[in-house]
Write a protein that holds these residues in place. Structure first.
Motif, PDB file in Angstrom:
ATOM      1  N   ALA A  15       0.991  -1.088  -0.038  1.00 49.95           N
ATOM      2  CA  ALA A  15       0.104  -0.051   0.096  1.00 49.95           C
ATOM      3  C   ALA A  15       0.900   1.269  -0.041  1.00 49.95           C
ATOM      4  N   THR A  16       1.891   1.282   0.929  1.00 48.65           N
ATOM      5  CA  THR A  16       3.199   2.342   0.610  1.00 48.65           C
ATOM      6  C   THR A  16       3.366   2.617  -0.724  1.00 48.65           C
ATOM      7  N   ARG A  17       4.085   1.565  -1.324  1.00 39.03           N
ATOM      8  CA  ARG A  17       4.606   1.544  -2.513  1.00 39.03           C
ATOM      9  C   ARG A  17       3.471   2.275  -3.583  1.00 39.03           C
ATOM     10  N   ARG A  18       2.310   1.870  -3.478  1.00 44.70           N
ATOM     11  CA  ARG A  18       1.179   2.315  -4.432  1.00 44.70           C
ATOM     12  C   ARG A  18       1.193   3.786  -4.343  1.00 44.70           C
ATOM     13  N   ILE A  19       0.678   4.074  -2.961  1.00 48.30           N
ATOM     14  CA  ILE A  19       0.259   5.626  -2.503  1.00 48.30           C
ATOM     15  C   ILE A  19       1.448   6.476  -2.797  1.00 48.30           C
ATOM     16  N   LEU A  20       2.807   6.117  -2.682  1.00 46.61           N
ATOM     17  CA  LEU A  20       3.679   6.994  -3.017  1.00 46.61           C
ATOM     18  C   LEU A  20       4.466   7.144  -4.542  1.00 46.61           C
ATOM     19  N   ALA A  21       4.027   5.945  -5.108  1.00 46.90           N
ATOM     20  CA  ALA A  21       4.488   5.936  -6.403  1.00 46.90           C
ATOM     21  C   ALA A  21       3.504   6.984  -7.370  1.00 46.90           C
ATOM     22  N   ASP A  22       2.387   7.448  -6.877  1.00 38.97           N
ATOM     23  CA  ASP A  22       1.611   8.596  -7.276  1.00 38.97           C
ATOM     24  C   ASP A  22       2.150  10.068  -6.924  1.00 38.97           C
ATOM     25  N   SER A  23       3.010  10.012  -6.086  1.00 42.55           N
ATOM     26  CA  SER A  23       3.455  11.334  -5.729  1.00 42.55           C
ATOM     27  C   SER A  23       2.309  12.153  -5.048  1.00 42.55           C
ATOM     28  N   PRO A  24       1.650  11.661  -3.985  1.00 45.58           N
ATOM     29  CA  PRO A  24       0.372  12.536  -3.746  1.00 45.58           C
ATOM     30  C   PRO A  24       0.883  13.674  -2.767  1.00 45.58           C
ATOM     31  N   VAL A  25      -0.123  14.590  -3.054  1.00 46.33           N
ATOM     32  CA  VAL A  25       0.178  15.913  -2.155  1.00 46.33           C
ATOM     33  C   VAL A  25      -1.141  16.280  -1.533  1.00 46.33           C
ATOM     34  N   THR A  26      -0.992  16.828  -0.594  1.00 48.97           N
ATOM     35  CA  THR A  26      -2.111  17.495   0.635  1.00 48.97           C
ATOM     36  C   THR A  26      -2.746  18.558  -0.343  1.00 48.97           C
ATOM     37  N   SER A  27      -3.745  18.989   0.304  1.00 45.03           N
ATOM     38  CA  SER A  27      -4.697  19.933  -0.013  1.00 45.03           C
ATOM     39  C   SER A  27      -3.970  21.255  -0.211  1.00 45.03           C
ATOM     40  N   ALA A  28      -2.655  21.447   0.656  1.00 46.93           N
ATOM     41  CA  ALA A  28      -2.039  22.615   0.487  1.00 46.93           C
ATOM     42  C   ALA A  28      -0.988  22.406  -0.440  1.00 46.93           C
ATOM     43  N   GLY A  29      -0.292  21.243  -0.949  1.00 45.87           N
ATOM     44  CA  GLY A  29       0.255  21.020  -2.008  1.00 45.87           C
ATOM     45  C   GLY A  29       1.689  20.596  -1.449  1.00 45.87           C
ATOM     46  N   ASP A  30       1.630  20.081  -0.328  1.00 43.59           N
ATOM     47  CA  ASP A  30       2.989  19.457   0.274  1.00 43.59           C
ATOM     48  C   ASP A  30       2.847  17.829   0.140  1.00 43.59           C
ATOM     49  N   PRO A  31       4.078  17.094   0.204  1.00 48.30           N
ATOM     50  CA  PRO A  31       4.031  15.596  -0.170  1.00 48.30           C
ATOM     51  C   PRO A  31       3.187  15.089   1.131  1.00 48.30           C
ATOM     52  N   VAL A  32       2.193  13.992   0.699  1.00 45.99           N
ATOM     53  CA  VAL A  32       1.825  13.096   1.788  1.00 45.99           C
ATOM     54  C   VAL A  32       2.724  12.192   2.112  1.00 45.99           C
ATOM     55  N   ARG A  33       2.937  12.006   3.634  1.00 41.71           N
ATOM     56  CA  ARG A  33       4.020  11.516   4.188  1.00 41.71           C
ATOM     57  C   ARG A  33       3.423   9.986   4.813  1.00 41.71           C
ATOM     58  N   VAL A  34       4.357   8.774   4.564  1.00 40.14           N
ATOM     59  CA  VAL A  34       3.823   7.664   5.489  1.00 40.14           C
ATOM     60  C   VAL A  34       4.659   7.211   6.371  1.00 40.14           C
ATOM     61  N   VAL A  35       4.211   7.116   7.691  1.00 41.02           N
ATOM     62  CA  VAL A  35       4.986   6.327   8.632  1.00 41.02           C
ATOM     63  C   VAL A  35       4.456   4.951   9.108  1.00 41.02           C
ATOM     64  N   ILE A  36       5.295   4.018   9.068  1.00 44.38           N
ATOM     65  CA  ILE A  36       5.256   2.509   9.023  1.00 44.38           C
ATOM     66  C   ILE A  36       4.860   2.517  10.588  1.00 44.38           C
ATOM     67  N   LEU A  37       3.748   1.595  10.736  1.00 45.57           N
ATOM     68  CA  LEU A  37       3.604   1.137  12.253  1.00 45.57           C
ATOM     69  C   LEU A  37       3.922  -0.158  12.465  1.00 45.57           C
ATOM     70  N   THR A  38       4.926  -0.754  13.387  1.00 47.42           N
ATOM     71  CA  THR A  38       5.211  -2.198  13.513  1.00 47.42           C
ATOM     72  C   THR A  38       5.413  -2.527  14.825  1.00 47.42           C
ATOM     73  N   THR A  39       5.224  -3.744  15.139  1.00 49.03           N
ATOM     74  CA  THR A  39       5.189  -4.432  16.384  1.00 49.03           C
ATOM     75  C   THR A  39       6.780  -4.468  16.873  1.00 49.03           C
TER      76      THR A  39
END
Length: 227
Positions: free
Chosen positions: A64-88
């Motif tokens: 999911a992270t790969r697919r999201i960031l492959a699109d270079s998504p931006v927020t409504s303010a034009g900044d990059p959407v950032r992903v933080v991984i949750l792990t045990t």
């Protein structure tokens, strides 16, 4: 207001994180229970930060992270959407794979409320969520674990000798103050060099810069810490 999407297959985790963030004025724009929902929520809501669990049904957080960031998504303010991984688990090999896909860092699920809030705000502001020494330890362990995996291909020839020096020291686990002291520069100048490195190599943050340093052979896992 900072906007967050929480992707985790455990409802209790989603609810708990939502309560913590909301109490500090951070808007939880949406939830997702699997990777497909996480992708859809990110595209629809364009949050500042996605908290992404790695192990989810149907589609895991890594893909999911790969697919999201492959699109270079931006927020409504034009900044990059950032992903933080949750792990045990600390230093999970999947975390390294997520970092190479463009994630801005990782959090353990037993994170304290204060650390969770600080982490979201830090990543929103463009910082990477990994201490330099943890970054080095993580990448040393997994950088060459799978030689068949596609690396982050970047041309280091675009960097100046000074920028190569900064990147080498950065990969050795040095913080900005340590870089400044070691090179006899101000912290502002060090930050400028790092910004130029990221721009030239088309990288999101210093975590990916360290990944590139190892995967291009500029630094090797067996090498001693510079300086």
């Amino acid at each position: 207001m900072t906007r967050v999407v929480i992707a985790d297959d455990q409802a209790l985790v989603r609810t708990g994180f939502s309560m913590i963030l909301a109490s500090e004025g951070i808007e939880v724009a949406g939830h997702a229970a699997n990777g497909h929902e996480a992708i859809a929520a990110t595209r629809r809501l364009r949050p500042d930060v996605v908290l992404m669990d790695i192990r989810m049904p149907e589609l895991d957080g890594l893909e999911a992270t790969r697919r999201i960031l492959a699109d270079s998504p931006v927020t409504s303010a034009g900044d990059p959407v950032r992903v933080v991984i949750l792990t045990t688990f600390d230093l999970d090999q999947y975390v390294y794979a997520a970092l190479t896909a463009g994630a801005s860092g990782f959090l353990l699920k037993d994170v304290t409320p204060d650390h969770l809030v600080h982490a979201v705000r830090m990543v929103r502001d463009g910082d990477a969520l990994l201490a330099p020494t943890i970054t080095r330890r993580l990448i040393e362990r997994f950088a060459q674990a799978n030689p068949d995996r596609v690396a982050l291909h970047r041309d280091l020839a675009t960097l100046t000798p000074r920028e190569l020096e900064v990147l080498t020291l950065l990969a050795g686990g040095l913080s900005n103050p340590e870089l400044a002291a070691g090179l006899g520069l101000s912290e502002a100048t060090v930050k400028t060099h790092i910004t130029r490195i990221l721009t030239k190599l088309q990288l999101r943050d210093r975590v990916q810069a360290v990944v590139v340093a190892y995967e291009t052979g500029l630094v090797t896992p067996s090498a001693r810490r510079p300086g």
